[in-house]
Design a protein around this motif. Structure first.
Motif, short mmCIF file in Angstrom:
data_model
loop_
_atom_site.label_atom_id
_atom_site.label_comp_id
_atom_site.label_asym_id
_atom_site.label_seq_id
_atom_site.Cartn_x
_atom_site.Cartn_y
_atom_site.Cartn_z
N GLY A 174 0.83 -1.21 0.00
CA GLY A 174 0.00 0.00 0.00
C GLY A 174 0.85 1.25 0.00
N ALA A 175 1.97 1.21 0.74
CA ALA A 175 2.87 2.37 0.76
C ALA A 175 3.49 2.62 -0.60
N ALA A 176 3.84 1.55 -1.31
CA ALA A 176 4.40 1.70 -2.66
C ALA A 176 3.39 2.35 -3.60
N PHE A 177 2.12 2.02 -3.42
CA PHE A 177 1.07 2.57 -4.27
C PHE A 177 0.78 4.03 -3.93
N LEU A 178 0.75 4.36 -2.63
CA LEU A 178 0.36 5.71 -2.21
C LEU A 178 1.53 6.68 -2.12
N LEU A 179 2.70 6.20 -1.70
CA LEU A 179 3.84 7.09 -1.49
C LEU A 179 4.87 7.00 -2.59
N GLY A 180 4.86 5.91 -3.33
CA GLY A 180 5.88 5.70 -4.34
C GLY A 180 6.78 4.54 -3.96
N VAL A 181 7.43 3.95 -4.96
CA VAL A 181 8.26 2.77 -4.72
C VAL A 181 9.47 3.08 -3.85
N GLU A 182 10.16 4.18 -4.13
CA GLU A 182 11.37 4.50 -3.37
C GLU A 182 11.09 4.74 -1.88
N PRO A 183 10.10 5.59 -1.52
CA PRO A 183 9.79 5.74 -0.09
C PRO A 183 9.37 4.42 0.55
N ALA A 184 8.66 3.57 -0.19
CA ALA A 184 8.26 2.28 0.36
C ALA A 184 9.47 1.40 0.64
N MET A 185 10.45 1.43 -0.25
CA MET A 185 11.66 0.63 -0.05
C MET A 185 12.45 1.12 1.16
N TYR A 186 12.57 2.44 1.31
CA TYR A 186 13.23 2.98 2.50
C TYR A 186 12.43 2.65 3.76
N SER A 187 11.10 2.61 3.63
CA SER A 187 10.27 2.26 4.78
C SER A 187 10.48 0.82 5.20
N VAL A 188 10.71 -0.08 4.24
CA VAL A 188 11.04 -1.46 4.58
C VAL A 188 12.34 -1.50 5.38
N LEU A 189 13.33 -0.70 4.96
CA LEU A 189 14.59 -0.62 5.71
C LEU A 189 14.35 -0.08 7.12
N THR A 190 13.47 0.90 7.22
CA THR A 190 13.11 1.45 8.54
C THR A 190 12.52 0.36 9.42
N TYR A 191 11.61 -0.42 8.86
CA TYR A 191 10.96 -1.50 9.61
C TYR A 191 11.97 -2.55 10.07
N LEU A 192 12.88 -2.94 9.18
CA LEU A 192 13.88 -3.95 9.53
C LEU A 192 14.79 -3.45 10.65
N THR A 193 15.18 -2.18 10.57
CA THR A 193 16.01 -1.60 11.63
C THR A 193 15.27 -1.57 12.95
#
Length: 295
Positions: A174-193
């Motif tokens: 959903g984040a990739a769709f609403l915010l864009g692919v790049e912010p979603a990918m950084y958000s995945v990194l945020t979640y993993l950290t």
């Protein structure tokens, strides 16, 4: 203390007020750390985390509804579930933590620390994960994701880890769709950290933890685990290596939300008890998935 338990020598009784004060301090520090992670890193750079917090951030970003309100409203059903499934004290501490975080987000005026996307993802996830982990150490939660996962796992064949993974997969799509692919990918990194930080702080990598307890007050501790935590206990017959005296060795399996509560319970009954804790990948049968966390 439960009146049905055998009385203990006064030397084995630990004052409860100190434990409550420590829990409050941990939760307060956790609230502050999570607020720094959100307002100092993630919110200014439009990154999200996983779980309920991430869902709140995504909805706030896409609808304009204030984030503090969403954090409180979305967590509330899971806090009510925690009241029934975990413990009254757990629900009260969690409500205090969520209200505290929402209040800080409203009134805390904190400048953006960095515009670097990688630093934002890593340190935003670190501070947010530290806040959630410290809150769990204090006996509550800032994010109701694990309570949600617990409820769903009891109604399906999925484990708690599977449910959390599925929830976050849907969230980041959903984040990739609403915010864009790049912010979603950084958000995945945020979640993993954040996830690794939580695991480090609460000393539990997996959902379940096996605990071995060696104590001269094994009978009292066994009764306390059965009555206060509602967990099954296995008893091994052992022998002390130095003295040769026989001793009952207790073994039980708890969720990581219960680890701190179990440690406090044992320290109150026998501060000199010897504990061994280890992570468990998965469990099958027994009482783990057949009854709530505690009563």
């Amino acid at each position: 203390m439960n009146p049905s338990l055998p009385s203990l020598p006064s030397s084995l009784k630990v004052k409860r007020p100190w434990g409550r004060f420590r829990d409050i301090v941990l939760i307060l520090i956790g609230i502050g750390s999570a607020a720094v992670g959100l307002k100092g890193f993630l919110i200014p750079n439009h990154f999200i985390d996983g779980g309920v917090t991430g869902l709140s951030m995504l909805l706030s970003r896409s609808t304009g509804i204030p984030l503090p309100l969403l954090i409180l409203v979305i967590n509330l059903p899971f806090l009510l579930a925690g009241y029934k499934q975990v413990a009254k004290s757990f629900a009260i501490k969690s409500l205090f933590a969520v209200l505290g975080l929402a209040t800080l987000l409203i009134f805390l005026d904190f400048p953006s620390i960095t515009d670097d996307k990688l630093l934002t993802a890593v340190f935003g996830g670190f501070f947010l994960g530290a806040g959630i982990g410290l809150s769990i150490r204090g006996g509550g939660v800032l994010d109701g994701t694990e309570v949600m996962a617990l409820l769903l796992s009891k109604r399906t064949s999925l484990t708690i880890g599977d449910v959390i993974l599925l929830i976050n997969l849907i969230l980041f799509m959903g984040a990739a769709f609403l915010l864009g692919v790049e912010p979603a990918m950084y958000s995945v990194l945020t979640y993993l950290t954040a996830s690794k930080t939580i695991d480090f702080i609460i000393h539990g990598i997996e959902e379940y933890t096996g605990v071995t307890i060696v104590s001269v007050h094994s009978q009292t501790i066994r009764q306390a685990i059965l009555t206060q935590l509602g967990r099954a206990v296995t008893i091994y017959k052992g022998q002390r290596g130095f003295s040769g005296d026989e001793v009952d060795i207790l073994y039980c399996v708890v969720t990581r939300l219960e680890v701190q509560r179990l440690k406090v319970l044992i320290s109150e009954l026998d501060p000199s008890a010897f504990l061994i804790m280890h992570s468990i990948n998965d469990t099958s049968g027994g009482m783990i998935k057949k009854r709530p966390l505690s009563h």
